[in-house]
Motif scaffolding. Sequence first.
Motif, PDB file in Angstrom:
ATOM      1  N   THR A   1      33.570  34.141  49.467  1.00 25.38           N
ATOM      2  CA  THR A   1      33.140  35.078  50.504  1.00 25.38           C
ATOM      3  C   THR A   1      32.359  34.386  51.604  1.00 25.38           C
ATOM      4  N   LYS A   2      31.506  33.446  51.253  1.00 21.16           N
ATOM      5  CA  LYS A   2      30.693  32.747  52.241  1.00 21.16           C
ATOM      6  C   LYS A   2      31.583  32.019  53.252  1.00 21.16           C
TER       7      LYS A   2
ATOM      8  N   ALA B   1      38.716  34.270  59.491  1.00 23.89           N
ATOM      9  CA  ALA B   1      38.522  34.754  58.124  1.00 23.89           C
ATOM     10  C   ALA B   1      39.623  34.234  57.204  1.00 23.89           C
TER      11      ALA B   1
ATOM     12  N   THR C   1      34.702  32.740  53.975  1.00 23.71           N
ATOM     13  CA  THR C   1      35.439  33.743  54.737  1.00 23.71           C
ATOM     14  C   THR C   1      34.581  34.292  55.869  1.00 23.71           C
ATOM     15  N   LEU C   2      33.328  34.622  55.580  1.00 26.18           N
ATOM     16  CA  LEU C   2      32.429  35.144  56.605  1.00 26.18           C
ATOM     17  C   LEU C   2      32.112  34.105  57.666  1.00 26.18           C
TER      18      LEU C   2
END
Length: 98
Positions: A51-52, A41, A54-55
């Motif tokens: 966010t994409k 992450a 990180t996920l």
Amino acid sequence: MEFRRIKLASAILVAMALAGCASEQQQRAGTGALVGAGAGALAGQALGRDTKSTLAGAAGGAILGGVIGSATAPRRQSQELCRYQAADGSIYTAPCNY
């Protein structure tokens, strides 16, 4: 936001409770997955800054960490032991003579 924290804390507590019932290999795989997810992450956020990313990093890190954790667990030899009685009457265990 508060519900999200409660949900996360509950998930962590359940995972910790279940970890006590797991084998050493399962515990190492779980720990590796958690550490890998955190590292993934951080790497995903640093590289993609969204966010994409990180996920995606967390998912990849969890998979890789789980595999590495499982692979590094010591293996037990699955040799069956039998009970024997010595000439003096004492009982001992040794590998079976099949």
